[in-house]
Write a protein that holds these residues in place. Structure first.
Motif, short mmCIF file in Angstrom:
data_model
loop_
_atom_site.label_atom_id
_atom_site.label_comp_id
_atom_site.label_asym_id
_atom_site.label_seq_id
_atom_site.Cartn_x
_atom_site.Cartn_y
_atom_site.Cartn_z
N VAL B 7 0.70 -1.20 0.04
CA VAL B 7 0.17 0.00 -0.08
C VAL B 7 0.79 1.39 -0.02
O VAL B 7 0.59 2.27 -0.77
N LEU B 8 2.01 1.30 0.95
CA LEU B 8 2.74 2.54 0.98
C LEU B 8 3.54 2.69 -0.39
O LEU B 8 3.63 3.99 -0.79
N VAL B 9 3.86 1.80 -0.75
CA VAL B 9 4.83 1.99 -2.17
C VAL B 9 3.91 2.43 -3.24
O VAL B 9 4.18 3.33 -3.93
N VAL B 10 2.57 1.95 -3.44
CA VAL B 10 1.86 2.29 -4.40
C VAL B 10 1.23 3.91 -3.98
O VAL B 10 1.44 4.81 -5.08
N LEU B 11 1.03 4.28 -2.75
CA LEU B 11 0.72 5.71 -2.71
C LEU B 11 1.88 6.54 -3.08
O LEU B 11 1.83 7.61 -3.43
N PHE B 12 3.26 5.93 -2.70
CA PHE B 12 4.51 6.73 -3.04
C PHE B 12 4.42 6.85 -4.45
O PHE B 12 4.57 8.15 -4.93
N VAL B 13 4.35 6.08 -5.20
CA VAL B 13 4.66 5.85 -6.65
C VAL B 13 3.57 6.84 -7.23
O VAL B 13 4.02 7.89 -8.20
N VAL B 14 2.32 6.75 -6.88
CA VAL B 14 1.36 7.47 -7.33
C VAL B 14 1.43 8.99 -7.16
O VAL B 14 1.45 9.74 -8.10
N PHE B 15 1.91 9.21 -5.99
CA PHE B 15 1.87 10.70 -5.41
C PHE B 15 3.23 11.26 -6.37
O PHE B 15 2.94 12.38 -6.84
N VAL B 16 4.34 10.59 -6.49
CA VAL B 16 5.50 11.21 -7.07
C VAL B 16 5.08 11.32 -8.65
O VAL B 16 5.62 12.37 -9.00
N ALA B 17 4.63 10.38 -9.20
CA ALA B 17 4.36 10.19 -10.53
C ALA B 17 3.35 11.70 -10.71
O ALA B 17 3.78 12.28 -11.80
N ALA B 18 2.48 12.11 -9.77
CA ALA B 18 1.57 13.03 -10.12
C ALA B 18 2.59 14.55 -10.17
O ALA B 18 2.21 15.16 -10.88
N GLN B 19 3.38 14.48 -9.09
CA GLN B 19 4.31 15.55 -9.19
C GLN B 19 5.15 15.79 -10.12
O GLN B 19 5.41 16.76 -10.98
N ILE B 20 5.83 14.71 -10.71
CA ILE B 20 6.40 14.59 -11.92
C ILE B 20 5.86 15.30 -13.19
O ILE B 20 6.11 15.95 -14.01
N GLY B 21 4.66 14.49 -13.56
CA GLY B 21 3.57 14.71 -14.45
C GLY B 21 3.19 16.34 -14.50
O GLY B 21 3.22 17.06 -15.47
N ALA B 22 2.96 16.85 -13.15
CA ALA B 22 2.44 18.21 -13.09
C ALA B 22 3.68 19.22 -13.52
O ALA B 22 3.58 20.19 -14.29
N GLU B 23 4.81 18.88 -12.89
CA GLU B 23 6.01 19.64 -13.22
C GLU B 23 6.22 19.70 -14.67
O GLU B 23 6.29 20.85 -15.33
N ILE B 42 0.51 6.49 -17.81
CA ILE B 42 1.77 5.85 -17.93
C ILE B 42 2.14 4.95 -16.81
O ILE B 42 2.30 3.69 -17.24
N ILE B 43 1.73 5.11 -15.57
CA ILE B 43 2.20 4.15 -14.56
C ILE B 43 1.01 3.07 -14.64
O ILE B 43 1.16 2.19 -13.80
N GLY B 44 -0.27 3.43 -15.02
CA GLY B 44 -1.14 2.33 -14.98
C GLY B 44 -1.04 1.27 -15.96
O GLY B 44 -0.03 1.02 -16.53
N PRO B 45 -2.14 0.25 -15.71
CA PRO B 45 -2.01 -0.99 -16.68
C PRO B 45 -1.88 -0.90 -18.10
O PRO B 45 -1.36 -1.73 -18.81
N SER B 46 -2.39 0.29 -18.61
CA SER B 46 -2.17 0.68 -19.99
C SER B 46 -0.88 0.59 -20.63
O SER B 46 -0.55 0.20 -21.55
N VAL B 47 0.21 1.09 -19.84
CA VAL B 47 1.59 1.23 -20.16
C VAL B 47 2.50 0.34 -19.27
O VAL B 47 2.77 -0.59 -19.79
N LEU B 48 2.89 0.92 -18.05
CA LEU B 48 3.87 0.22 -17.50
C LEU B 48 3.33 -0.72 -16.54
O LEU B 48 3.95 -1.70 -15.98
N GLY B 49 2.07 -0.69 -16.28
CA GLY B 49 1.57 -1.37 -15.26
C GLY B 49 2.19 -1.57 -13.78
O GLY B 49 2.04 -2.53 -13.02
N TRP B 50 2.73 -0.41 -13.28
CA TRP B 50 3.31 -0.39 -11.79
C TRP B 50 2.17 -0.28 -10.68
O TRP B 50 2.55 -0.85 -9.74
N VAL B 51 0.96 0.20 -11.13
CA VAL B 51 0.02 0.50 -10.30
C VAL B 51 -1.37 -0.28 -10.66
O VAL B 51 -1.79 0.10 -11.69
N GLU B 52 -1.91 -0.90 -9.77
CA GLU B 52 -3.32 -1.59 -9.89
C GLU B 52 -4.16 -0.56 -9.22
O GLU B 52 -4.05 -0.21 -7.99
N PHE B 276 -4.32 12.19 -6.19
CA PHE B 276 -4.64 10.59 -6.26
C PHE B 276 -5.66 10.71 -7.21
O PHE B 276 -5.90 9.55 -7.85
N PHE B 277 -6.48 11.53 -7.23
CA PHE B 277 -7.87 11.43 -8.15
C PHE B 277 -7.35 11.37 -9.59
O PHE B 277 -7.93 10.51 -10.31
#
Lengths: 396, 396
Positions: B7-23, B42-52, B276-277
């Protein structure tokens, strides 16, 4: 849609219950956290059964605990320590050592295996500086030497508690202890904490500007939250408690020049997330576990042990300041709170601690937090009064 | 412990991905939300599949959407409207009517049942005032009459969109429409919105002090969050979208004297929760759904329709201000964003909207948001320049 409604109603009920509980507690001159946990106990399965603890609610509660320890870390300034150096160090170290040893001995003689006894002992250790700081602020004695020693010792206390928790969680699951494994775990936990606290602190002091690098207008906060989540995940990954990582992230960021802004920005996030942690904690208490003579006797013994061990440990540390000041410092360090409660919750999740012991440790934390503030107020207001200082920067 | 780490890794990956994307998006002069959704894709199932997308992640994303609409509501001031009254009303009403009718007709001729066509049409309606406001602020033209009309019309636009969404969600599930049921639903939705907006607004204007009643030092915020969660749950309970309740809670609180404090305190909460949304929204986009000629043609048609309908509708509303000003107002109202994306997400959850249509509507929202800012900048900077005003109170 029914599913969505259910989640929203639970979030609403939990949040409102926390507010009502905190309000009642504060009006009765008790710490708000006592009311939030009591509210959780009442709306939980134990009494009204309005709220069931689901995986969704638990993840929100966990984020609450992480945010809380992040905020505690952010208030942990190594500078506070330097000012009162020697006394605070003695108070902090003895105030951790004595409760840990006495708690461990009690666990040992109650027949627990060593890892379990160590876990219980760790829940004995952590002083809740927040509760004491609020009392000191309310009666206007934050500038007194005893107050400074208490706040400085709380820094040492927090760091040592996190270190102990790191060692103790990593030791769990190995069943009985074997010395090479313990040494490895000790080395890993201490290494993680020291590496991040020292190296991270140094990096932050030199390059606070890094936090301003993104053009995102919310950047110091967003980068800090990313660091918090990242270190929490990293701590969990190497087998420590996630909150240790969050605490370290806060401590490292406390060295930056954006510290005060971050502290301010964290308060609304705490207001939203932290109540979920305490209400869930309360809802997990099975009141029936306390409703027998044996449990109540254990509670009385543990609470007494918790009070006496801190009072004596910290009092000894502050002895050079004179008997009365030593007593004030000892009483100020008595309240357990957030950290002890989080440790007990971790133990319950990992099934190291039984439902009965969980209920007893939470009750002990609450009792120490309720008993200490009036005693502290009485001791200070009967002593010759110093000029009151209103310092708005102190954590509430 | 493995579970917690996940759970924690997912929260971290999602949050950081959002910051990088926004930047990245912001450095490319695009709205940050475009980058957050792209990061999710990109991090979702469609491309990298890091986050479910798990239930736990979804509840956090939902809280993010609720907080976002609460903040939008808090920025929706009826006073803004009074200043530019007539023009803004005409722009707001026509700017909702034309896209809704054209969107509905398109849906109808694409062979959708009426409830589905209405849902799609509603996703066409909502202007993202936040994106336009940020552009206006950056080029320093917030004091121009066109800007005031845009911001005023955005208030009408938001309220009408919420009203439409209320009616349209309540109509779903009934299959085909029957008139008495539709009237009842219309009455209920309009009743809920009007009752809370009018009565709630009145109560708040008169008794802002109520928010200060608790002794909790965080009280105006905690009571406001409780109201937000409560109205969100209430809206969901009577069959409306939860975000409508959150929006109304914000709008009601916008009438209190604590509005500015609340807006400030909400920003850190938004910084934590809203990414997250958007990342979850992006992760739900199935890119393969867009990778065929038919989908791309539909996307082109819908995007054109979305742009033209707003441009013409709002331009007509602002016609009395002269052709150039009408064009500026029209362009300023083109960006769809948060609200349209949330509506599409609701439709996807309720299985009213297919994966393919979901991907198309999100892409349309992003395209309108990317296209409008440079056009607006060009129109303003070629027009005779007024004195730039720096107004820090404008939403970003």
């Amino acid at each position: 849609m029914n599913h969505e409604i259910g989640v929203l109603v639970v979030l609403f009920v939990v949040f409102v219950a926390a507010q009502i509980g905190a309000e009642i507690a504060q009006r009765l001159k008790m710490p708000g956290v006592v009311g939030e946990i009591a509210a959780g106990c009442i709306i939980g399965p134990s009494v009204l059964g309005w709220v069931e603890i689901t995986a969704r609610l638990e993840v929100i509660a966990e984020i609450g605990a992480i945010i809380l320890l992040f905020a505690v870390g952010l208030e942990t300034r190594l500078d506070d320590l330097k000012k009162v150096g020697r006394s605070a160090t003695a108070v902090g170290v003895l105030g951790v050592l004595l409760p840990f040893v006495l708690g461990g001995l009690w666990g040992h003689y109650s027949g627990f295996a060593t890892p379990k006894a160590m876990f219980v002992a760790t829940a004995f250790v952590a002083t809740s500086a927040g509760i004491t700081a609020r009392v000191l602020q309310e009666i206007g004695v934050l500038d007194r030497i005893e107050s400074r020693v208490i706040m400085g010792a709380a820094v040492i206390d927090d760091i040592l508690a996190m270190l102990l928790l790191g060692v103790v969680t990593a030791v769990q699951g190995g069943g009985e202890i074997n010395v090479p494994h313990l040494l490895f775990v000790l080395f890993q936990a201490v290494g993680f904490v020291v590496l991040i606290a020292v190296a991270g602190g140094k990096i932050m002091r030199r390059s606070s500007n890094l936090l301003e690098a993104p053009i995102n207008p919310r950047s110091p906060l967003t980068l800090s939250l990313a660091l918090c989540l990242g270190l929490a995940a990293a701590a969990a990954y190497i087998g420590l408690a996630a909150i240790i990582g969050a605490f370290l992230a806060g401590m490292v960021l406390a060295e930056t020049r954006q510290r005060e802004v971050l502290e301010q920005q964290l308060k609304p996030i705490e207001a939203l997330m932290v109540p979920f942690f305490f209400v869930v904690t309360g809802a997990n208490i099975k009141l029936t576990e306390l409703a027998n003579v044996e449990a109540l006797t254990t509670l009385a013994v543990i609470t007494l042990l918790a009070i006496v061990s801190k009072l004596v440990g910290c009092g000894l540390g502050a002895w050079s300041m004179g008997a009365r000041s030593a007593l004030i410092v000892g009483v100020g360090m008595v309240p357990r709170g957030e950290v002890g409660i989080i440790i007990a919750s971790l133990g319950r999740q990992a099934e190291v601690i039984s439902d009965s012991l969980f209920a007893i440790i939470i009750a002990m934390s609450l009792l120490t937090s309720v008993v200490a503030p009036p005693a502290l107020t009485a001791l200070f207001t009967r002593a010759p009064k110093a000029v009151p200082a209103a310092d708005p920067s102190v954590p509430n």
